[in-house]
Scaffold this motif. Sequence first.
Motif, PDB file in Angstrom:
ATOM      1  N   HIS A 262      30.548  25.891  12.024  1.00  0.00           N
ATOM      2  CA  HIS A 262      30.831  25.557  10.624  1.00  0.00           C
ATOM      3  C   HIS A 262      29.531  25.565   9.824  1.00  0.00           C
ATOM      4  O   HIS A 262      28.494  25.084  10.286  1.00  0.00           O
ATOM      5  CB  HIS A 262      31.470  24.175  10.510  1.00  0.00           C
ATOM      6  CG  HIS A 262      32.908  24.115  10.919  1.00  0.00           C
ATOM      7  ND1 HIS A 262      33.411  24.776  12.017  1.00  0.00           N
ATOM      8  CD2 HIS A 262      33.972  23.452  10.376  1.00  0.00           C
ATOM      9  CE1 HIS A 262      34.710  24.520  12.128  1.00  0.00           C
ATOM     10  NE2 HIS A 262      35.074  23.722  11.136  1.00  0.00           N
ATOM     11  N   HIS A 263      29.588  26.089   8.645  1.00  0.00           N
ATOM     12  CA  HIS A 263      28.422  26.195   7.768  1.00  0.00           C
ATOM     13  C   HIS A 263      28.445  25.005   6.811  1.00  0.00           C
ATOM     14  O   HIS A 263      29.405  24.819   6.058  1.00  0.00           O
ATOM     15  CB  HIS A 263      28.471  27.517   7.000  1.00  0.00           C
ATOM     16  CG  HIS A 263      27.179  27.899   6.360  1.00  0.00           C
ATOM     17  ND1 HIS A 263      26.760  27.390   5.153  1.00  0.00           N
ATOM     18  CD2 HIS A 263      26.198  28.739   6.767  1.00  0.00           C
ATOM     19  CE1 HIS A 263      25.588  27.919   4.831  1.00  0.00           C
ATOM     20  NE2 HIS A 263      25.228  28.735   5.799  1.00  0.00           N
ATOM     21  N   LEU A 264      27.400  24.181   6.849  1.00  0.00           N
ATOM     22  CA  LEU A 264      27.353  22.937   6.095  1.00  0.00           C
ATOM     23  C   LEU A 264      26.278  22.981   5.017  1.00  0.00           C
ATOM     24  O   LEU A 264      25.142  23.382   5.276  1.00  0.00           O
ATOM     25  CB  LEU A 264      27.072  21.763   7.042  1.00  0.00           C
ATOM     26  CG  LEU A 264      26.899  20.374   6.397  1.00  0.00           C
ATOM     27  CD1 LEU A 264      28.187  19.909   5.731  1.00  0.00           C
ATOM     28  CD2 LEU A 264      26.426  19.362   7.437  1.00  0.00           C
ATOM     29  N   THR A 265      26.655  22.546   3.819  1.00  0.00           N
ATOM     30  CA  THR A 265      25.718  22.339   2.712  1.00  0.00           C
ATOM     31  C   THR A 265      25.807  20.879   2.290  1.00  0.00           C
ATOM     32  O   THR A 265      26.913  20.347   2.143  1.00  0.00           O
ATOM     33  CB  THR A 265      26.060  23.247   1.513  1.00  0.00           C
ATOM     34  OG1 THR A 265      26.088  24.609   1.929  1.00  0.00           O
ATOM     35  CG2 THR A 265      25.054  23.067   0.391  1.00  0.00           C
ATOM     36  N   VAL A 266      24.667  20.228   2.119  1.00  0.00           N
ATOM     37  CA  VAL A 266      24.640  18.841   1.655  1.00  0.00           C
ATOM     38  C   VAL A 266      23.655  18.738   0.497  1.00  0.00           C
ATOM     39  O   VAL A 266      22.499  19.160   0.622  1.00  0.00           O
ATOM     40  CB  VAL A 266      24.228  17.864   2.776  1.00  0.00           C
ATOM     41  CG1 VAL A 266      24.219  16.431   2.248  1.00  0.00           C
ATOM     42  CG2 VAL A 266      25.174  17.966   3.968  1.00  0.00           C
ATOM     43  N   ALA A 267      24.101  18.156  -0.604  1.00  0.00           N
ATOM     44  CA  ALA A 267      23.279  18.060  -1.816  1.00  0.00           C
ATOM     45  C   ALA A 267      22.384  16.826  -1.738  1.00  0.00           C
ATOM     46  O   ALA A 267      22.555  15.851  -2.482  1.00  0.00           O
ATOM     47  CB  ALA A 267      24.170  17.999  -3.048  1.00  0.00           C
ATOM     48  N   ALA A 268      21.430  16.857  -0.820  1.00  0.00           N
ATOM     49  CA  ALA A 268      20.548  15.699  -0.639  1.00  0.00           C
ATOM     50  C   ALA A 268      19.151  16.156  -0.272  1.00  0.00           C
ATOM     51  O   ALA A 268      18.978  16.990   0.626  1.00  0.00           O
ATOM     52  CB  ALA A 268      21.097  14.783   0.450  1.00  0.00           C
ATOM     53  N   ASP A 269      18.149  15.591  -0.944  1.00  0.00           N
ATOM     54  CA  ASP A 269      16.743  15.865  -0.640  1.00  0.00           C
ATOM     55  C   ASP A 269      16.193  14.908   0.402  1.00  0.00           C
ATOM     56  O   ASP A 269      15.120  15.141   0.964  1.00  0.00           O
ATOM     57  CB  ASP A 269      15.897  15.740  -1.909  1.00  0.00           C
ATOM     58  CG  ASP A 269      16.263  16.765  -2.962  1.00  0.00           C
ATOM     59  OD1 ASP A 269      16.665  17.882  -2.592  1.00  0.00           O
ATOM     60  OD2 ASP A 269      16.151  16.434  -4.164  1.00  0.00           O
ATOM     61  N   HIS A 270      16.905  13.791   0.666  1.00  0.00           N
ATOM     62  CA  HIS A 270      16.414  12.763   1.576  1.00  0.00           C
ATOM     63  C   HIS A 270      17.540  12.284   2.493  1.00  0.00           C
ATOM     64  O   HIS A 270      18.728  12.389   2.156  1.00  0.00           O
ATOM     65  CB  HIS A 270      15.852  11.567   0.806  1.00  0.00           C
ATOM     66  CG  HIS A 270      14.656  11.880  -0.028  1.00  0.00           C
ATOM     67  ND1 HIS A 270      14.753  12.437  -1.292  1.00  0.00           N
ATOM     68  CD2 HIS A 270      13.322  11.724   0.216  1.00  0.00           C
ATOM     69  CE1 HIS A 270      13.532  12.621  -1.789  1.00  0.00           C
ATOM     70  NE2 HIS A 270      12.656  12.189  -0.898  1.00  0.00           N
ATOM     71  N   PHE A 271      17.157  11.749   3.645  1.00  0.00           N
ATOM     72  CA  PHE A 271      18.093  11.105   4.558  1.00  0.00           C
ATOM     73  C   PHE A 271      17.441   9.843   5.097  1.00  0.00           C
ATOM     74  O   PHE A 271      16.230   9.633   4.947  1.00  0.00           O
ATOM     75  CB  PHE A 271      18.495  12.053   5.698  1.00  0.00           C
ATOM     76  CG  PHE A 271      17.434  12.253   6.758  1.00  0.00           C
ATOM     77  CD1 PHE A 271      17.514  11.590   7.979  1.00  0.00           C
ATOM     78  CD2 PHE A 271      16.352  13.111   6.549  1.00  0.00           C
ATOM     79  CE1 PHE A 271      16.540  11.768   8.959  1.00  0.00           C
ATOM     80  CE2 PHE A 271      15.374  13.299   7.526  1.00  0.00           C
ATOM     81  CZ  PHE A 271      15.468  12.616   8.743  1.00  0.00           C
ATOM     82  N   LEU A 272      18.233   8.993   5.738  1.00  0.00           N
ATOM     83  CA  LEU A 272      17.710   7.750   6.300  1.00  0.00           C
ATOM     84  C   LEU A 272      17.481   7.909   7.793  1.00  0.00           C
ATOM     85  O   LEU A 272      18.428   8.128   8.565  1.00  0.00           O
ATOM     86  CB  LEU A 272      18.686   6.597   6.054  1.00  0.00           C
ATOM     87  CG  LEU A 272      18.967   6.233   4.593  1.00  0.00           C
ATOM     88  CD1 LEU A 272      19.906   5.037   4.522  1.00  0.00           C
ATOM     89  CD2 LEU A 272      17.674   5.947   3.832  1.00  0.00           C
ATOM     90  N   ALA A 273      16.227   7.806   8.210  1.00  0.00           N
ATOM     91  CA  ALA A 273      15.897   7.790   9.641  1.00  0.00           C
ATOM     92  C   ALA A 273      16.371   6.474  10.240  1.00  0.00           C
ATOM     93  O   ALA A 273      16.344   5.426   9.584  1.00  0.00           O
ATOM     94  CB  ALA A 273      14.401   7.970   9.840  1.00  0.00           C
ATOM     95  N   ILE A 274      16.821   6.522  11.506  1.00  0.00           N
ATOM     96  CA  ILE A 274      17.441   5.353  12.132  1.00  0.00           C
ATOM     97  C   ILE A 274      16.742   4.976  13.441  1.00  0.00           C
ATOM     98  O   ILE A 274      16.025   5.787  14.037  1.00  0.00           O
ATOM     99  CB  ILE A 274      18.934   5.606  12.417  1.00  0.00           C
ATOM    100  CG1 ILE A 274      19.110   6.863  13.286  1.00  0.00           C
ATOM    101  CG2 ILE A 274      19.708   5.719  11.119  1.00  0.00           C
ATOM    102  CD1 ILE A 274      20.548   7.131  13.710  1.00  0.00           C
TER     103      ILE A 274
END
Length: 378
Positions: free
Chosen positions: A203-215
């Motif tokens: 599946h080809h995924l696009t997410v409109a986010a410049d940042h994510f939360l490291a866990i």
Amino acid sequence: MNATSVSRVAHSRFGVLPDGSEVERVVLQWDGGIEASIITYGASLQALMVPDVAGRRDDVVLGHDAFEGYLARRQFFGATVGRYANRIAGARFVLDGTKVQLAANNGVNALHGGLEGFDRRNWRIVRIDDGDRPAVTLSYTSADREEGYPGTLDVEVTWRLSGPMELSLDMTARTDRPTVVNLTNHSFFNLSGARSGRNILNHHLTVAADHFLAIDTGAIPLPQPPSEVAGTPFDFREGFEVGARIRNDHPQLRVGRGYDHNFCLAPAGGEPRFAARLAEPTSGRVLELFTNQPGLQVYSGNFLDGSSGGKGDRLYRQSDAICLEPHAWPDTPNRPDFPTARLAPGEVYRHTTSYRFTHAIQGAIGTQSEVELPRSGR
């Protein structure tokens, strides 16, 4: 085309709880378009029939054909999750100077509402609309101190066919005491079909986010600002296959056993905005997700281990589906630097998410080129 003439609603019994109460199912249908089956247990999306590029319809969400599967094991398939989706560190926080102790159900942490979250409650149908945009509204009242959360919380969830290829979800909540609220839907998507036997790594995924939360190892956000996606396997801004980098030797992929992270979207509130796009090349199905929430948890089905069966007597295994969960950031009650999840008396919590389906032009997966059926009321 008269939308009223092509939409309809079916209402039936889906199962019975141990106390004898009935679990109901409402099927929202649009001829030539999608069909959504909602059950009162967990206000859950039990099935979602979507046509492929050739017009063949298939169910694209994981779950169970019979109610007994939902009762036997808690896996959140299609469920409404609350009172607080995702995790709260240590199952505790301080609200207005008062310490709040929650039920810990994920090690020492609280996950998806606790031991008996909203996904384990039998909601009440309060309204069925068989008009030009068929819908069902369900309600649940969460008692003060249920799972440790303060305040009596009145919640309503409305599932609606907003057009032939669009399913919308609206959630509202009101409280009589200050509390925290963070609701989401936990559908597991496989655009190849829940019975196809294919995983979602293509599946080809696009997410409109410049940042994510490291866990950390408990899936709690690290005590640091959001991390930039640039230069990491978490950069889906231009779109990428889910499986292309999922086995890269990246510390956050190791700790999450794949993708199980919050992507930081635009600030919450207002009208829903584009958050993600999921496309599957064989069927040509494309899902675009719009939401007014500030975060999107992307979970690549890392803990599906084949230990229980699903639809069509299939065993669900790792990466057989992907979850796209719009909600507030995890552990927000303990993080004053995160967008707040506080709800006060007189305020209304509002969550709106739309799932819009289109069909990709052959060879155009990974681009914005698709064939879209007309929508009603847009």
